[in-house]
Scaffold this motif. Structure first.
Motif, PDB file in Angstrom:
ATOM      1  N   PHE A  31     -73.204  32.868 -87.437  1.00 24.21           N
ATOM      2  CA  PHE A  31     -74.025  33.906 -86.579  1.00 24.21           C
ATOM      3  C   PHE A  31     -73.102  34.149 -85.122  1.00 24.21           C
ATOM      4  N   MET A  32     -73.363  35.270 -84.442  1.00 26.80           N
ATOM      5  CA  MET A  32     -72.676  35.335 -83.236  1.00 26.80           C
ATOM      6  C   MET A  32     -73.601  34.825 -82.117  1.00 26.80           C
ATOM      7  N   ASP A  33     -73.053  34.008 -81.030  1.00 25.58           N
ATOM      8  CA  ASP A  33     -73.680  33.219 -80.202  1.00 25.58           C
ATOM      9  C   ASP A  33     -74.121  34.407 -79.280  1.00 25.58           C
ATOM     10  N   VAL A  34     -75.492  34.089 -78.918  1.00 23.59           N
ATOM     11  CA  VAL A  34     -76.265  35.240 -78.282  1.00 23.59           C
ATOM     12  C   VAL A  34     -75.885  35.518 -76.719  1.00 23.59           C
ATOM     13  N   GLN A  88     -68.432  21.114 -80.350  1.00 25.40           N
ATOM     14  CA  GLN A  88     -69.729  20.470 -80.755  1.00 25.40           C
ATOM     15  C   GLN A  88     -70.357  19.560 -80.006  1.00 25.40           C
ATOM     16  N   THR A  89     -71.671  19.618 -79.763  1.00 26.24           N
ATOM     17  CA  THR A  89     -72.330  18.841 -78.610  1.00 26.24           C
ATOM     18  C   THR A  89     -73.383  17.841 -79.301  1.00 26.24           C
ATOM     19  N   ASN A  90     -73.815  16.621 -78.772  1.00 25.57           N
ATOM     20  CA  ASN A  90     -74.446  15.830 -79.328  1.00 25.57           C
ATOM     21  C   ASN A  90     -75.399  15.225 -77.978  1.00 25.57           C
ATOM     22  N   ALA A  94     -74.592  15.637 -73.236  1.00 24.30           N
ATOM     23  CA  ALA A  94     -73.042  16.620 -73.715  1.00 24.30           C
ATOM     24  C   ALA A  94     -73.370  17.868 -73.402  1.00 24.30           C
ATOM     25  N   GLY A  95     -74.441  18.451 -72.991  1.00 19.94           N
ATOM     26  CA  GLY A  95     -74.441  19.974 -73.045  1.00 19.94           C
ATOM     27  C   GLY A  95     -75.165  20.403 -74.130  1.00 19.94           C
ATOM     28  N   GLN A  96     -75.763  19.671 -75.058  1.00 21.77           N
ATOM     29  CA  GLN A  96     -76.477  20.330 -76.186  1.00 21.77           C
ATOM     30  C   GLN A  96     -77.708  20.988 -75.579  1.00 21.77           C
ATOM     31  N   THR A  97     -78.084  22.307 -76.076  1.00 23.37           N
ATOM     32  CA  THR A  97     -79.211  22.912 -75.702  1.00 23.37           C
ATOM     33  C   THR A  97     -80.055  23.355 -76.859  1.00 23.37           C
ATOM     34  N   VAL A  98     -79.583  23.261 -78.063  1.00 27.82           N
ATOM     35  CA  VAL A  98     -80.111  23.568 -79.146  1.00 27.82           C
ATOM     36  C   VAL A  98     -80.044  22.547 -80.280  1.00 27.82           C
ATOM     37  N   TYR A 101     -77.981  20.917 -85.595  1.00 25.48           N
ATOM     38  CA  TYR A 101     -76.297  20.853 -85.624  1.00 25.48           C
ATOM     39  C   TYR A 101     -75.513  22.098 -85.797  1.00 25.48           C
ATOM     40  N   HIS A 102     -74.492  22.320 -85.027  1.00 18.93           N
ATOM     41  CA  HIS A 102     -73.772  23.436 -84.781  1.00 18.93           C
ATOM     42  C   HIS A 102     -72.480  23.353 -84.323  1.00 18.93           C
ATOM     43  N   VAL A 103     -71.571  24.017 -84.712  1.00 21.02           N
ATOM     44  CA  VAL A 103     -70.120  23.976 -84.299  1.00 21.02           C
ATOM     45  C   VAL A 103     -69.905  25.565 -83.676  1.00 21.02           C
ATOM     46  N   HIS A 104     -69.279  25.286 -82.249  1.00 15.57           N
ATOM     47  CA  HIS A 104     -68.952  26.560 -81.654  1.00 15.57           C
ATOM     48  C   HIS A 104     -67.567  26.963 -81.917  1.00 15.57           C
ATOM     49  N   ILE A 105     -67.289  28.337 -82.255  1.00 20.33           N
ATOM     50  CA  ILE A 105     -65.908  28.712 -82.331  1.00 20.33           C
ATOM     51  C   ILE A 105     -65.613  29.813 -81.062  1.00 20.33           C
ATOM     52  N   ALA A 116     -68.368  25.848 -71.165  1.00 18.98           N
ATOM     53  CA  ALA A 116     -68.922  25.770 -72.413  1.00 18.98           C
ATOM     54  C   ALA A 116     -69.874  26.985 -72.904  1.00 18.98           C
ATOM     55  N   HIS A 117     -70.523  27.647 -72.035  1.00 15.26           N
ATOM     56  CA  HIS A 117     -71.686  28.556 -72.307  1.00 15.26           C
ATOM     57  C   HIS A 117     -71.209  29.893 -71.348  1.00 15.26           C
ATOM     58  N   GLY A 118     -71.547  30.934 -72.146  1.00 17.29           N
ATOM     59  CA  GLY A 118     -71.684  32.126 -71.341  1.00 17.29           C
ATOM     60  C   GLY A 118     -72.657  32.189 -70.292  1.00 17.29           C
TER      61      GLY A 118
HETATM   62  P1  5GP Z   1     -75.391  24.156 -77.401  1.00 16.28           P
HETATM   63  O1  5GP Z   1     -75.422  24.332 -75.845  1.00 16.28           O
HETATM   64  O2  5GP Z   1     -76.610  23.387 -78.026  1.00 16.28           O
HETATM   65  O3  5GP Z   1     -73.998  23.209 -77.600  1.00 16.28           O
HETATM   66  O4  5GP Z   1     -75.124  25.501 -77.971  1.00 16.28           O
HETATM   67  C1  5GP Z   1     -76.179  26.180 -78.029  1.00 16.28           C
HETATM   68  C2  5GP Z   1     -75.771  27.869 -78.272  1.00 16.28           C
HETATM   69  O5  5GP Z   1     -76.431  28.443 -79.046  1.00 16.28           O
HETATM   70  C3  5GP Z   1     -75.535  28.325 -76.883  1.00 16.28           C
HETATM   71  O6  5GP Z   1     -74.173  28.640 -76.803  1.00 16.28           O
HETATM   72  C4  5GP Z   1     -76.509  29.291 -76.953  1.00 16.28           C
HETATM   73  O7  5GP Z   1     -75.936  30.578 -76.048  1.00 16.28           O
HETATM   74  C5  5GP Z   1     -76.799  29.783 -78.222  1.00 16.28           C
HETATM   75  N1  5GP Z   1     -78.143  30.054 -78.424  1.00 16.28           N
HETATM   76  C6  5GP Z   1     -79.335  29.887 -77.971  1.00 16.28           C
HETATM   77  N2  5GP Z   1     -80.431  30.523 -78.490  1.00 16.28           N
HETATM   78  C7  5GP Z   1     -79.840  31.114 -79.510  1.00 16.28           C
HETATM   79  C8  5GP Z   1     -80.382  32.231 -80.153  1.00 16.28           C
HETATM   80  O8  5GP Z   1     -81.687  32.402 -80.175  1.00 16.28           O
HETATM   81  N3  5GP Z   1     -79.513  33.008 -81.037  1.00 16.28           N
HETATM   82  C9  5GP Z   1     -78.328  32.789 -81.040  1.00 16.28           C
HETATM   83  N4  5GP Z   1     -77.414  33.706 -81.722  1.00 16.28           N
HETATM   84  N5  5GP Z   1     -77.734  32.189 -80.237  1.00 16.28           N
HETATM   85  C10 5GP Z   1     -78.446  31.176 -79.421  1.00 16.28           C
END
Ligand code: 5GP
Ligand code: ZN
Length: 140
Positions: A31-34, A88-90, A94-98, A101-105, A116-118
């Motif tokens: 899904f698209m990063d919000v 990918q953050t751990n 390392a910048g992980q906020t969620v 496990y997830h991979v950013h493209i 790393a983040h918008g």
């Molecule tokens: P992390 O910082 O953990 O590597 O990446 C988490 C990513 O999830 C961030 O880029 C953030 O913008 C995205 N994110 C956080 N909450 C949501 C959400 O509710 N929906 C979507 N689509 N992305 C989210």
């Protein structure tokens, strides 16, 4: 396995939390990063909760990696960026906020310097248009 009762990405898998979805199969979703770092920033996750690379099962790691390759190819075809960053953050350090496990493209352009983040949340309509473009790339 870590507690995931309040996990945002599990909520997206269940359909309780809205997301602009791009792809789904038995074990993974994209899904698209919000809050995209660049237009087309897509996230790939296993449907089963795992907090990070240390927790994810081998089968889900393989499935998520294959979906990441599939999605990166689609993003490349649809948006023709100069490059694609896979991230990918751990752990918070390392910048992980969620903590699912997830991979950013992240599509990249020549000379672009990106965090790393918008900085701000994207207009959902813009995300939907990008998702449609990426999905259209599935067609031959
Ligand atoms: P992390 O910082 O953990 O590597 O990446 C988490 C990513 O999830 C961030 O880029 C953030 O913008 C995205 N994110 C956080 N909450 C949501 C959400 O509710 N929906 C979507 N689509 N992305 C989210
Ligand atoms: Zn989760």
């Amino acid at each position: 396995m870590s507690d995931h009762s309040n996990c945002i990405f599990c909520g997206i898998v269940r359909g309780d939390i809205p997301a602009v979805r791009v792809y789904e199969d038995e074990h993974t979703a994209a899904f698209m990063d919000v809050q995209p770092a660049s237009p087309g920033h897509t996230l790939v996750i296993p449907k089963a909760h795992a907090a990070n690379l240390f927790e994810i099962s081998a089968a889900d790691l393989v499935a998520t990696t294959l979906t990441t390759q599939r999605m990166a190819r689609l993003v490349q075809k649809a948006l023709a960026p100069d490059g694609i960053r896979i991230m990918q953050t751990n752990g918070a350090a390392a910048g992980q906020t969620v903590f699912h496990y997830h991979v950013h493209i992240i599509p990249m352009q020549d000379g672009q310097r990106l965090g790393a983040h918008g900085r701000e949340r994207a207009d959902p309509e813009v995300l939907k248009a990008l998702a449609a473009k990426i999905q259209n790339a599935l067609r031959p």
